[in-house]
Design a protein around this motif. Structure first.
Motif, PDB file in Angstrom:
ATOM      1  N   ILE A 128       0.942  -1.242   0.015  1.00 45.20           N
ATOM      2  CA  ILE A 128       0.012  -0.122   0.110  1.00 45.20           C
ATOM      3  C   ILE A 128       0.907   1.302   0.072  1.00 45.20           C
ATOM      4  O   ILE A 128       0.601   2.263  -0.821  1.00 45.20           O
ATOM      5  CB  ILE A 128      -1.071   0.147   1.168  1.00 45.20           C
ATOM      6  CG1 ILE A 128      -2.055  -1.198   1.080  1.00 45.20           C
ATOM      7  CG2 ILE A 128      -1.593   1.294   1.439  1.00 45.20           C
ATOM      8  CD1 ILE A 128      -2.778  -1.382   2.187  1.00 45.20           C
ATOM      9  N   ARG A 129       1.829   1.298   0.723  1.00 45.58           N
ATOM     10  CA  ARG A 129       2.736   2.428   0.809  1.00 45.58           C
ATOM     11  C   ARG A 129       3.671   2.711  -0.491  1.00 45.58           C
ATOM     12  O   ARG A 129       3.587   3.742  -1.042  1.00 45.58           O
ATOM     13  CB  ARG A 129       3.889   2.019   1.922  1.00 45.58           C
ATOM     14  CG  ARG A 129       4.865   3.473   2.004  1.00 45.58           C
ATOM     15  CD  ARG A 129       5.861   3.005   3.253  1.00 45.58           C
ATOM     16  NE  ARG A 129       6.422   1.872   3.333  1.00 45.58           N
ATOM     17  CZ  ARG A 129       6.334   0.688   4.166  1.00 45.58           C
ATOM     18  NH1 ARG A 129       5.142   0.978   5.119  1.00 45.58           N
ATOM     19  NH2 ARG A 129       7.085  -0.168   3.983  1.00 45.58           N
ATOM     20  N   LYS A 135      -6.751   5.363  -1.317  1.00 44.53           N
ATOM     21  CA  LYS A 135      -8.246   5.041  -1.261  1.00 44.53           C
ATOM     22  C   LYS A 135      -8.125   3.927  -0.040  1.00 44.53           C
ATOM     23  O   LYS A 135      -9.162   3.637   0.666  1.00 44.53           O
ATOM     24  CB  LYS A 135      -8.359   4.345  -2.574  1.00 44.53           C
ATOM     25  CG  LYS A 135     -10.140   3.907  -2.568  1.00 44.53           C
ATOM     26  CD  LYS A 135     -10.358   3.446  -3.867  1.00 44.53           C
ATOM     27  CE  LYS A 135     -11.849   2.930  -3.853  1.00 44.53           C
ATOM     28  NZ  LYS A 135     -12.299   2.568  -5.215  1.00 44.53           N
ATOM     29  N   ALA A 136      -6.879   2.919  -0.020  1.00 47.33           N
ATOM     30  CA  ALA A 136      -6.717   1.861   0.865  1.00 47.33           C
ATOM     31  C   ALA A 136      -6.729   2.385   2.270  1.00 47.33           C
ATOM     32  O   ALA A 136      -7.305   1.900   3.354  1.00 47.33           O
ATOM     33  CB  ALA A 136      -5.593   0.991   0.477  1.00 47.33           C
ATOM     34  N   ILE A 137      -5.931   3.490   2.507  1.00 49.91           N
ATOM     35  CA  ILE A 137      -5.642   4.166   3.642  1.00 49.91           C
ATOM     36  C   ILE A 137      -6.940   4.503   4.196  1.00 49.91           C
ATOM     37  O   ILE A 137      -7.531   4.392   5.581  1.00 49.91           O
ATOM     38  CB  ILE A 137      -4.697   5.468   3.424  1.00 49.91           C
ATOM     39  CG1 ILE A 137      -3.257   4.886   3.457  1.00 49.91           C
ATOM     40  CG2 ILE A 137      -4.657   6.080   4.796  1.00 49.91           C
ATOM     41  CD1 ILE A 137      -2.344   5.581   2.873  1.00 49.91           C
ATOM     42  N   ILE A 140      -9.330   2.021   5.609  1.00 45.11           N
ATOM     43  CA  ILE A 140      -8.940   1.449   6.943  1.00 45.11           C
ATOM     44  C   ILE A 140      -9.478   2.612   8.010  1.00 45.11           C
ATOM     45  O   ILE A 140      -9.841   2.135   8.902  1.00 45.11           O
ATOM     46  CB  ILE A 140      -7.242   1.398   6.974  1.00 45.11           C
ATOM     47  CG1 ILE A 140      -7.130   0.502   5.930  1.00 45.11           C
ATOM     48  CG2 ILE A 140      -7.026   0.898   8.605  1.00 45.11           C
ATOM     49  CD1 ILE A 140      -5.383   0.077   5.966  1.00 45.11           C
ATOM     50  N   ILE A 141      -9.233   3.876   7.659  1.00 48.97           N
ATOM     51  CA  ILE A 141      -9.866   4.900   8.690  1.00 48.97           C
ATOM     52  C   ILE A 141     -11.358   4.727   8.707  1.00 48.97           C
ATOM     53  O   ILE A 141     -11.699   5.192   9.877  1.00 48.97           O
ATOM     54  CB  ILE A 141      -9.521   6.360   8.123  1.00 48.97           C
ATOM     55  CG1 ILE A 141      -7.702   6.551   8.018  1.00 48.97           C
ATOM     56  CG2 ILE A 141     -10.198   7.604   8.785  1.00 48.97           C
ATOM     57  CD1 ILE A 141      -7.132   7.759   7.401  1.00 48.97           C
ATOM     58  N   GLN A 142     -11.908   4.078   8.044  1.00 43.30           N
ATOM     59  CA  GLN A 142     -13.570   4.096   8.067  1.00 43.30           C
ATOM     60  C   GLN A 142     -13.732   3.223   9.250  1.00 43.30           C
ATOM     61  O   GLN A 142     -14.929   3.360   9.800  1.00 43.30           O
ATOM     62  CB  GLN A 142     -14.133   3.535   6.702  1.00 43.30           C
ATOM     63  CG  GLN A 142     -14.306   4.281   5.406  1.00 43.30           C
ATOM     64  CD  GLN A 142     -15.039   5.701   5.865  1.00 43.30           C
ATOM     65  OE1 GLN A 142     -16.325   5.278   6.245  1.00 43.30           O
ATOM     66  NE2 GLN A 142     -14.661   6.806   5.511  1.00 43.30           N
ATOM     67  N   ARG A 143     -12.837   2.203   9.639  1.00 44.14           N
ATOM     68  CA  ARG A 143     -13.092   1.630  10.899  1.00 44.14           C
ATOM     69  C   ARG A 143     -13.232   2.362  11.999  1.00 44.14           C
ATOM     70  O   ARG A 143     -13.662   1.863  13.152  1.00 44.14           O
ATOM     71  CB  ARG A 143     -12.032   0.586  10.763  1.00 44.14           C
ATOM     72  CG  ARG A 143     -12.264  -0.604   9.848  1.00 44.14           C
ATOM     73  CD  ARG A 143     -10.943  -1.542  10.035  1.00 44.14           C
ATOM     74  NE  ARG A 143     -10.818  -1.954  11.285  1.00 44.14           N
ATOM     75  CZ  ARG A 143     -11.090  -3.326  11.709  1.00 44.14           C
ATOM     76  NH1 ARG A 143     -11.666  -4.004  10.754  1.00 44.14           N
ATOM     77  NH2 ARG A 143     -10.874  -3.747  12.997  1.00 44.14           N
ATOM     78  N   THR A 170       0.253   8.123   5.888  1.00 45.85           N
ATOM     79  CA  THR A 170      -1.110   7.951   6.202  1.00 45.85           C
ATOM     80  C   THR A 170      -1.285   9.348   7.018  1.00 45.85           C
ATOM     81  O   THR A 170      -2.258   9.626   7.579  1.00 45.85           O
ATOM     82  CB  THR A 170      -1.327   6.978   7.524  1.00 45.85           C
ATOM     83  OG1 THR A 170      -0.461   7.043   8.369  1.00 45.85           O
ATOM     84  CG2 THR A 170      -0.953   5.485   6.712  1.00 45.85           C
ATOM     85  N   VAL A 171      -0.178  10.039   7.297  1.00 49.33           N
ATOM     86  CA  VAL A 171      -0.178  11.323   8.330  1.00 49.33           C
ATOM     87  C   VAL A 171      -1.274  12.357   7.890  1.00 49.33           C
ATOM     88  O   VAL A 171      -2.092  12.720   8.523  1.00 49.33           O
ATOM     89  CB  VAL A 171       1.237  12.213   8.548  1.00 49.33           C
ATOM     90  CG1 VAL A 171       1.163  13.328   9.223  1.00 49.33           C
ATOM     91  CG2 VAL A 171       2.004  11.106   9.145  1.00 49.33           C
ATOM     92  N   GLU A 172      -1.192  12.725   6.215  1.00 44.36           N
ATOM     93  CA  GLU A 172      -2.152  13.685   6.246  1.00 44.36           C
ATOM     94  C   GLU A 172      -3.527  13.161   6.081  1.00 44.36           C
ATOM     95  O   GLU A 172      -4.416  14.094   6.829  1.00 44.36           O
ATOM     96  CB  GLU A 172      -1.688  13.965   4.732  1.00 44.36           C
ATOM     97  CG  GLU A 172      -0.604  15.056   4.518  1.00 44.36           C
ATOM     98  CD  GLU A 172      -0.079  15.458   3.315  1.00 44.36           C
ATOM     99  OE1 GLU A 172      -1.267  15.343   2.255  1.00 44.36           O
ATOM    100  OE2 GLU A 172       0.749  15.979   2.814  1.00 44.36           O
TER     101      GLU A 172
END
Length: 685
Positions: A128-129, A135-137, A140-143, A170-172
């Motif tokens: 992913i990185r 979109k994948a990040i 995950i944040i949706q959780r 993922t910071v931003e």
């Protein structure tokens, strides 16, 4: 003769061939599927990846690579990173690379948030990185979003861990989450940003402190502590904020960051001049090294402000506890320690470790004592430090030292016939604690050696307590070889259900809001010590989120201090102290009851939300009372009906027994089938 698979075979025959015990049959089937790849064989080929034969696994991976079905993503990754055969790993990796990433992305998210296999998690995060898959990040944040089973401050540790593994990209997206209206999203984003530790998160986190509630502020502080050195310059600026709560949060955070914050804190303290500087003094006491001692000691000696004096005392105690052997001014330290004994109290915001270290320092001072009085004085203060250490956070080492030196002191000051019996009984609890440690055998030997010295001292009326104290200390300190500083007895923690955890979080949130209202009241009345204790109480209650919190002594200590500062009648204080004693038995509900009574005594106006909740509870109580009255009337009728029914059953039983001759009733029924004579007449007929 063995028949080998071909492209003309149907699906059932081909799947049976893949399960064949014959290696040549399985290999032939795999070669056919490599030539004619079909999606319907994906599951069968995934099963073949688990075959004990490396050639079967290699060819299964090749076939899956040609089919390119994303369903095979996780099995292929597992073999790419964990298969014992390097060649299988290579082919599994090749096969995974043949799958369209956009199709495999969802599988990678599933792996990251459900797997416990760390090599696989790191592999998926790296994919992913490398693809910068925002979109994948976001998936995950949706959780993080609140769901029915979760409370506002619940952490999704798996999702947070996945984002941490993915890293700085993922910071931003996480920073954007700080503006979410969903508190659970904010809390999880804050936690994850702290875990990642990227400097870019510092300013966004600090900018959100102002409008955040007390719980979210606490989480932001924890995140900034984890980020560390790079947060120092911006936190130093917060020390000049108009809001005293924000100033104290900044001071607390800087203190926890440690020595890296010391130069900036010293500069900030010097820049303050004659202005009150309790917050910076506290931070230097927590973060400072020996370099801060002389500066704080000068303030301690010269100030006429009681609040500054108190915070200087706390800071100097912390600095001496950590830096006793490296201080440039040992004479000043000894002078301060001479006066510290009487000032030591449970509410001094000194942690368990600092108090334990201070106790050991007083033992060292006792070793240098030349007279029995000096020896007794230093041991007394040492025992007091160990007692306070146990209150702040119980450890086996603090309990052992309190008992060892307390017993020595008892024998020095008393020669009663029963004293040794009391000492022996006191050691019972320590022996029980020793049973719960990893080195119980060695600890029991040390306890035996200590008791042997104490028995000798008791039996010898001319025992030289001062001259032989060094020998006794040498015996006592051997216990440190077997007990790490932070080790305590190991207890099996009770695990709460998801439903219980959700209710716990909701209850904590309610109590935290009430504490926030109290802090505002203390701030308005310039009661800095009560405000500090309320802040500490809030921080302590936040630890209950784990569901395993069962040591309420710090909570009790904070509440006792607040009560002691209240200007209320002695009877009301006594009542509050009694209710505080019940906290260890009743837990969070008792904490809330005490806070409610404190708020009532101080005429603290509840927030609009609390008033609304109170109105709802009042209506609910009235409705419950009405229901109770109706139920009461109903229950009376039910009791009457039950009594009548019981009487009827009893009557029927008696008549039946009379009919069959088991009993004779004193009367007969002239017209009834139950009358024995009439019943006999009918039977004879």
């Amino acid at each position: 003769m063995v028949e080998y698979p071909s492209a003309s075979w149907n699906q059932q025959r081909m799947q049976e061939a893949l399960k064949s015990p014959e290696l040549t049959v399985k290999m032939s089937a795999l070669r056919v599927l490599q030539e004619v790849p079909k999606d319907e064989y994906v599951q069968a080929l995934m099963n073949s990846l688990e075959d004990p034969d490396r050639l079967v696994r290699i060819n299964a991976a090749i076939a899956l690579g040609k089919i390119r079905n994303p369903q095979a993503t996780i099995p292929l990754i597992r073999h790419a990173v964990t298969d014992p055969d390097r060649e299988v790993q290579s082919y599994a990796l090749w096969a995974f690379r043949q799958i369209d990433y956009s199709m495999a992305s969802q599988q990678l998210i599933e792996l990251l948030t459900t797997s416990d296999n760390h090599p696989m998690i790191r592999f998926a995060a790296n994919e992913i990185r490398q693809k910068s898959d925002v979109k994948a990040i976001e998936g995950i944040i949706q959780r993080f979003h609140s769901r029915e089973a979760y409370a506002a401050y619940d952490l999704d540790v798996r999702a947070s861990g996945a984002l941490y593994e993915i890293g700085n990209i993922t910071v931003e997206p996480l920073v954007k989450c700080l503006d979410s209206e969903d508190v659970r999203v904010q809390v999880n984003a804050i936690y994850t940003l702290g875990k990642i530790g990227d400097n870019r998160a510092v300013l966004p986190l600090i900018s959100h402190i102002q409008n955040a509630g007390i719980e979210v502020r606490s989480r932001i502080s924890d995140a900034l502590i984890k980020i560390g050195d790079s947060a120092v310059p911006d936190l130093i600026k917060l020390l000049e904020h108009n809001d005293r709560d924000i100033k104290w949060i900044a001071a607390y955070t800087l203190g926890k960051i440690g020595p890296a914050a010391e130069p900036a804190l010293i500069a900030a303290l010097q820049a303050r001049g004659d202005k009150p500087s309790e917050d910076i003094i506290y931070a230097l006491g927590t973060a400072g090294t020996a370099d801060s001692f002389s500066l704080i000691h000068k303030i301690y000696q010269n100030t006429k402000d009681d609040s500054v004096k108190a915070w200087s005392t706390i800071s100097l105690s912390n600095l001496i506890a950590r830096n006793y052997d490296s201080l440039d001014s040992p004479e000043m330290a000894e002078e301060f320690l001479d006066s510290l004994g009487e000032q030591l109290k449970p509410h001094m915001t000194l942690d368990s470790e600092a108090l334990l270290r201070l106790g050991k320092i007083y033992v060292i001072r006792a070793l240098r004592s030349e007279t029995p009085d000096k020896l007794s004085q230093n041991i007394t203060i040492a025992v007091k430090c160990f007692d306070l250490s146990i209150i702040e956070g119980e450890t086996v080492l603090a309990k052992a030292y309190r008992l060892f030196y307390g017993s020595y002191l008892k024998l020095m000051t008393s020669r009663s016939a029963e004293i040794m019996g009391y000492v022996e009984r006191d050691f019972t609890d320590l022996k029980k604690d020793a049973e719960k440690t990893d080195n119980k055998k060695e600890i029991m030997i040390v306890i035996g050696d200590v008791l042997a010295v104490l028995r000798k001292a008791y039996a010898d009326r001319s025992y030289n307590f001062t001259g032989l104290f060094a020998e006794y200390v040498d015996t006592c300190v051997t216990i440190e070889r077997f007990i790490p500083l932070d080790e305590g007895p190991k207890e099996e923690a009770k695990k709460l259900s998801q439903k219980e955890i959700a209710k716990l979080h909701t209850d904590i949130e309610i109590v935290q809001k009430k504490i926030g209202t109290l802090i505002d009241q203390f701030g308005a009345s310039a009661d800095t010590e009560s405000a500090a204790q309320a802040l500490r109480l809030s921080t302590e209650l936040a630890k209950m989120d784990t569901g395993t919190y069962n040591d309420f002594r710090v909570v009790e200590s904070c509440l006792k201090t607040i009560v002691n500062h209240m200007k209320v009648p002695a009877e009301e204080k006594s009542d509050l102290h009694f209710k505080i004693l019940m906290i260890s038995k009743n837990g969070l509900s008792q904490v809330e009851a005490v806070i409610d009574q404190i708020s009532k005594s101080l005429n603290v106006k509840p927030s609009a939300e609390e008033e609304q909740k109170g109105a709802i509870e009042t209506k609910a109580t009235e409705a419950a009372t009405e229901d109770k009255e109706v139920n009461k009337k109903t229950s009376i009728l039910e009791y009457v009906a039950i009594v009548i029914l019981v009487l009827l059953i009893a009557a029927v039983l008696l008549l039946a027994l009379n009919k069959f001759g088991y009993i004779d009733l004193p009367y007969t029924f002239p017209i009834s089938w139950l009358n024995r004579d009439i019943a006999t007449l009918f039977l004879n007929a």
